[in-house]
Every structure is written in structure tokens, then in C-alpha cells.
Design an enzyme around this catalytic site. Structure first.
Site: not given
Length: 170
Positions: A47-48
Site C-alpha cells: 500500500r505504498c
């Protein structure tokens, strides 16, 4: 200059000081997997803002695996909680979204008091990991030869050059 040359001795098929590496399924990865290979260790998160680098890492792995490079993903949830998933979640995400076939280790801490043994050895005295997708290049003779920050993509000329230079020393 972010590509830091270091002289950290590694052993046992290029893993630091006989460290046992465990994949997302909880299985030990055989040392023979890494023997005689260069390794690009990357702390990863799903989720970066840099998560799309998975595609480039997979391309690197496919391009260079026959010439002795293994890309190894190391999930870490220390930066903004960007890897909260279970091992199964991580495995499914990597496989389904990016077609990842390179080894993914169990989730680890890369900084702080609970820093994994692997990252203790990779970092040495060079300072904390700053964010997800930082890269450590380890030569086939077991030396950390370069470190690249998150914003260095898998297609960056500096990273490719470092990989190519290892290939030519075999």
C-alpha cells in the site's frame, strides 16, 4: 551519493552470518537457492506509493536470473502501516497484481529494536532504512556492494549498472 559501497562480509550462500531465511509460507528457503548468486534485497509493501516497483523488480528478476541475480522481497509494515496484510494476503497481492515469481520472505522489521537479523547485517553501520522499497545489492561473494533509496526505480541506470557490474565479475 545514495549508492553506498560497504564492506560487510556475508556467508552461507550469500545470507549474512548463516541467517535462515523463511518465505511467506513459513518454509525455510534452502541455502542452495542463493549459492553463487547476487541478491537484491528490497523491503516491500503493498500500500505504498512505490508499490508499482513490483513490476520492475519482476522484470529485473526475469532479465537477470539466468545470469545469477535473485530479487528477494522483504515485506515490512514499519512505514505508515503500508503492509498490514497476512502472509496469504501479501502472496496473493504480489502474484495476482504483479505476477511476482521471485522469493518473498516473511514480514520483518527493518529498523528499531526488533530489526531482523537479516537487516542488522545488511545495514551494518550505514543507517536506518528510510522507507519502503529501499534496495540492498549483495554480490555473489557475499558483500553488500550498493544501497539504493526508494525513489531509485528498478529501471534506474545506476541500479542496472551495479547489477551489470556484478554480472561481469563472475
Amino acid at each position: 551519493m545514495w549508492s553506498l559501497l560497504m564492506s560487510l562480509s556475508l556467508s552461507f550462500a550469500n545470507t549474512p552470518d548463516n541467517i535462515t531465511l523463511t518465505n511467506l509460507d513459513g518454509d525455510t528457503i534452502p541455502a542452495s537457492t542463493f549459492e553463487g548468486k547476487s541478491i537484491l534485497f528490497v523491503n516491500v509493501a503493498s500500500r505504498c506509493g512505490y508499490t508499482s516497483q513490483y513490476a520492475g523488480l519482476q522484470d529485473l528478476y526475469e532479465k537477470y536470473k539466468e545470469s545469477g541475480l535473485i530479487v528477494v522481497g522483504v515485506p515490512c509494515n514499519q512505514f505508515g502501516g503500508q503492509e498490514p496484510g497476512s502472509p496469504e494476503d501479501i502472496k496473493n497481492f504480489c502474484s495476482n497484481k504483479y505476477g511476482v515469481t521471485f522469493p518473498i520472505l516473511e514480514k520483518q522489521a527493518v529498523n528499531g529494536n526488533n530489526r531482523s537479523e537479516l537487516y542488522q547485517k545488511l545495514i551494518g553501520e550505514s543507517g536506518d532504512v528510510r522507507w519502503n522499497f529501499e534496495k540492498f545489492l549483495v554480490s555473489a561473494n557475499g558483500e553488500v556492494v550498493a544501497r539504493f533509496p526508494s525513489n531509485v526505480s528498478p529501471t534506474d541506470a545506476k541500479l542496472i549498472g551495479a547489477i551489470e557490474s556484478l554480472k561481469s565479475t563472475k
